[in-house]
Design a protein around this motif. Structure first.
Motif, PDB file in Angstrom:
ATOM      1  N   GLU A  22      40.584 -12.386  10.457  1.00  0.00           N
ATOM      2  CA  GLU A  22      41.261 -13.568  10.999  1.00  0.00           C
ATOM      3  C   GLU A  22      40.534 -14.835  10.558  1.00  0.00           C
ATOM      4  OE1 GLU A  22      43.326 -13.220  14.957  1.00  0.00           O
ATOM      5  OE2 GLU A  22      41.682 -11.818  15.288  1.00  0.00           O
ATOM      6  N   PRO A  23      40.648 -15.193   9.298  1.00  0.00           N
ATOM      7  CA  PRO A  23      39.885 -16.342   8.781  1.00  0.00           C
ATOM      8  C   PRO A  23      40.201 -17.658   9.488  1.00  0.00           C
ATOM      9  CG  PRO A  23      41.532 -15.581   7.180  1.00  0.00           C
ATOM     10  CD  PRO A  23      41.444 -14.540   8.252  1.00  0.00           C
ATOM     11  N   ALA A  24      41.401 -17.807  10.011  1.00  0.00           N
ATOM     12  CA  ALA A  24      41.762 -19.063  10.669  1.00  0.00           C
ATOM     13  C   ALA A  24      40.894 -19.342  11.893  1.00  0.00           C
ATOM     14  CB  ALA A  24      43.236 -19.039  11.083  1.00  0.00           C
ATOM     15  N   LYS A  25      40.335 -18.302  12.487  1.00  0.00           N
ATOM     16  CA  LYS A  25      39.483 -18.480  13.665  1.00  0.00           C
ATOM     17  C   LYS A  25      38.056 -18.867  13.288  1.00  0.00           C
ATOM     18  CE  LYS A  25      41.848 -15.362  16.888  1.00  0.00           C
ATOM     19  NZ  LYS A  25      41.674 -14.175  17.773  1.00  0.00           N
ATOM     20  N   TYR A  26      37.744 -18.824  12.011  1.00  0.00           N
ATOM     21  CA  TYR A  26      36.368 -19.061  11.572  1.00  0.00           C
ATOM     22  C   TYR A  26      36.338 -20.107  10.453  1.00  0.00           C
ATOM     23  CZ  TYR A  26      35.588 -14.763  14.157  1.00  0.00           C
ATOM     24  OH  TYR A  26      35.542 -13.802  15.149  1.00  0.00           O
ATOM     25  N   PRO A  27      36.768 -21.321  10.721  1.00  0.00           N
ATOM     26  CA  PRO A  27      36.843 -22.346   9.666  1.00  0.00           C
ATOM     27  C   PRO A  27      35.497 -22.662   9.034  1.00  0.00           C
ATOM     28  CG  PRO A  27      37.135 -23.318  11.853  1.00  0.00           C
ATOM     29  CD  PRO A  27      37.212 -21.843  12.034  1.00  0.00           C
ATOM     30  N   LEU A  28      34.394 -22.475   9.779  1.00  0.00           N
ATOM     31  CA  LEU A  28      33.085 -22.786   9.226  1.00  0.00           C
ATOM     32  C   LEU A  28      32.714 -21.872   8.069  1.00  0.00           C
ATOM     33  CD1 LEU A  28      31.028 -23.391  12.498  1.00  0.00           C
ATOM     34  CD2 LEU A  28      31.924 -25.114  10.923  1.00  0.00           C
ATOM     35  N   HIS A  29      33.356 -20.708   8.002  1.00  0.00           N
ATOM     36  CA  HIS A  29      32.987 -19.726   6.988  1.00  0.00           C
ATOM     37  C   HIS A  29      34.003 -19.623   5.848  1.00  0.00           C
ATOM     38  CE1 HIS A  29      29.819 -18.596   9.672  1.00  0.00           C
ATOM     39  NE2 HIS A  29      30.648 -18.149  10.597  1.00  0.00           N
ATOM     40  N   LEU A  30      34.969 -20.531   5.819  1.00  0.00           N
ATOM     41  CA  LEU A  30      36.017 -20.423   4.801  1.00  0.00           C
ATOM     42  C   LEU A  30      35.482 -20.628   3.387  1.00  0.00           C
ATOM     43  CD1 LEU A  30      39.067 -22.185   6.511  1.00  0.00           C
ATOM     44  CD2 LEU A  30      38.604 -19.738   6.256  1.00  0.00           C
ATOM     45  N   SER A  31      34.490 -21.504   3.228  1.00  0.00           N
ATOM     46  CA  SER A  31      33.947 -21.726   1.885  1.00  0.00           C
ATOM     47  C   SER A  31      33.282 -20.452   1.370  1.00  0.00           C
ATOM     48  CB  SER A  31      32.954 -22.885   1.888  1.00  0.00           C
ATOM     49  OG  SER A  31      31.843 -22.598   2.725  1.00  0.00           O
ATOM     50  N   TRP A  32      32.628 -19.721   2.271  1.00  0.00           N
ATOM     51  CA  TRP A  32      32.035 -18.436   1.891  1.00  0.00           C
ATOM     52  C   TRP A  32      33.124 -17.428   1.543  1.00  0.00           C
ATOM     53  CZ3 TRP A  32      32.719 -14.094   5.235  1.00  0.00           C
ATOM     54  CH2 TRP A  32      32.078 -12.933   4.796  1.00  0.00           C
ATOM     55  N   LEU A  33      34.182 -17.416   2.334  1.00  0.00           N
ATOM     56  CA  LEU A  33      35.255 -16.451   2.130  1.00  0.00           C
ATOM     57  C   LEU A  33      35.954 -16.684   0.788  1.00  0.00           C
ATOM     58  CD1 LEU A  33      36.603 -14.104   3.628  1.00  0.00           C
ATOM     59  CD2 LEU A  33      38.243 -15.733   4.576  1.00  0.00           C
ATOM     60  N   ARG A  34      36.100 -17.936   0.404  1.00  0.00           N
ATOM     61  CA  ARG A  34      36.780 -18.251  -0.858  1.00  0.00           C
ATOM     62  C   ARG A  34      36.007 -17.738  -2.071  1.00  0.00           C
ATOM     63  NH1 ARG A  34      37.077 -23.581   1.507  1.00  0.00           N
ATOM     64  NH2 ARG A  34      39.057 -23.845   2.632  1.00  0.00           N
ATOM     65  N   ARG A  35      34.701 -17.568  -1.916  1.00  0.00           N
ATOM     66  CA  ARG A  35      33.882 -17.103  -3.041  1.00  0.00           C
ATOM     67  C   ARG A  35      33.725 -15.589  -3.048  1.00  0.00           C
ATOM     68  NH1 ARG A  35      30.718 -21.302  -1.031  1.00  0.00           N
ATOM     69  NH2 ARG A  35      29.106 -19.853  -0.346  1.00  0.00           N
ATOM     70  N   MET A  36      34.473 -14.911  -2.182  1.00  0.00           N
ATOM     71  CA  MET A  36      34.350 -13.465  -2.067  1.00  0.00           C
ATOM     72  C   MET A  36      34.709 -12.781  -3.380  1.00  0.00           C
ATOM     73  SD  MET A  36      33.603 -11.197   0.260  1.00  0.00           S
ATOM     74  CE  MET A  36      33.905 -12.153   1.737  1.00  0.00           C
ATOM     75  N   GLY A  37      33.894 -11.802  -3.772  1.00  0.00           N
ATOM     76  CA  GLY A  37      34.184 -11.023  -4.967  1.00  0.00           C
ATOM     77  C   GLY A  37      35.132  -9.874  -4.667  1.00  0.00           C
TER      78      GLY A  37
END
Length: 324
Positions: A33-48
């Motif tokens: 549920e990425p929408a609940k964790y906006p602080l971590h979206l930049s990390w999520l976008r770089r996911m391999g």
């Protein structure tokens, strides 16, 4: 309400620990549920490239995960390799028990144990290991802060500072977990382990009522763990200390290790250590060793000096972070 009943020996055995495997497990909530964790979206976008089918299946709609993936750390600074090896060697019946306790019927994708383990190991190496030094610095800084709070103000004050969902009415530590069935757990002489997390939004406890007393909570400073850049010290302060030391003093509004500061500011570790020791010797910083790291934090005098410099008309210490 989840209640941990602490006996006399447990009250003197409240310990902190860092668990990379727990961080991996809690990060699965961000994937789900990425929408609940906006602080971590930049990390999520770089996911391999990872096995998202397995990873998403490991957590429920509430974000709960099987207990065997959040073990009670055996050492204050556990290594992922050791925790993962222990999970790999768990009896199949233990894994099935934890899956059934969580899901009832085990999802088909989780019945292939080798695939589950491979997915978790790849996920660690791709998504978390490259950032682990920075994450660990935040977690260690949080532990240093909590330890200082407990030493200065007592266990109750420290626990209440972690979350408004935690209460302490000796000898009971109460944790309010939305959706969890009430239960009372006797620590039984094994103490209480507190594990800070970058990914936890509030608090988490084991699903199994018979599990050892363990409380995972949101770490201070988690919101800036993916950011890089530096904080500029007030101009008036820089006129006295020099810009580098003024910047370092402003940077330490939250406790941090010298390695973490060096990584954020672009100053070498040896230079950072030299400046931090000078600021500590002047009474502006306090230091505390935690494992292999030394964590620094501003003293009351350091806080007052930064605040007074701002009040005197210089620019407030403002972040010039560049998100990565």
């Amino acid at each position: 309400m989840i209640e941990f009943v602490l006996g006399e020996s447990d009250l003197v055995d409240v310990r902190f620990a860092v668990s990379p495997l727990s961080e991996l497990t809690l990060s699965l909530r961000v994937l789900k549920e990425p929408a609940k964790y906006p602080l971590h979206l930049s990390w999520l976008r770089r996911m391999g490239d990872v096995d998202t089918e397995v990873l998403l299946a490991l957590s429920t709609g509430r974000g709960w995960t099987p207990d065997f993936l959040s073990p009670r750390p055996s050492t204050p600074l556990a290594r992922f390799e050791d925790e993962f090896a222990a999970v790999s060697e768990l009896p199949a019946r233990t894994v099935r028990r934890d899956f059934r306790a969580l899901f009832g019927e085990v999802p088909a994708v989780l019945t292939d144990r080798r695939r589950v383990l491979a997915a978790l190991e790849t996920y660690w190496h791709v998504a978390l290991e490259p950032r682990w030094d920075r994450m660990r610095a935040v977690l260690e800084a949080d532990i240093a802060h909590r330890g200082r709070e407990m030493a200065q103000h007592g266990l109750g004050t420290m626990l209440s500072g972690i979350s408004d969902r935690i209460t302490f009415a000796p000898p009971v530590v109460g944790v309010r977990i939305v959706g969890a069935d009430p239960r009372r757990v006797d620590a039984g002489g094994h103490g209480l382990t507190l594990v800070p997390s970058v990914f936890a939004r509030r608090t988490a406890v084991p699903v199994d009522p018979g599990a050892p007393s363990l409380l995972i909570y949101a770490a201070r400073g988690a919101g800036v763990v993916w950011e890089t850049g530096r904080v500029r010290g007030p101009r008036a302060l820089a006129g006295v200390l020099g810009q580098v030391r003024a910047d370092l003093l402003a940077e330490l509004a939250e406790p941090s290790s010298s390695t973490g500061i060096a990584r954020r500011t672009g100053v070498t570790v040896s230079a950072v250590n030299q400046h931090l020791r000078a600021l500590r010797d002047a009474g502006l910083l306090a230091s505390q060793r935690h494992g292999r790291s030394v964590v620094y934090a501003r003293t009351e005098l350091g806080d007052a000096l930064v605040s007074h410099s701002v009040e005197r008309g210089s620019a407030a210490p403002s972040p010039s972070f560049a998100r990565t």
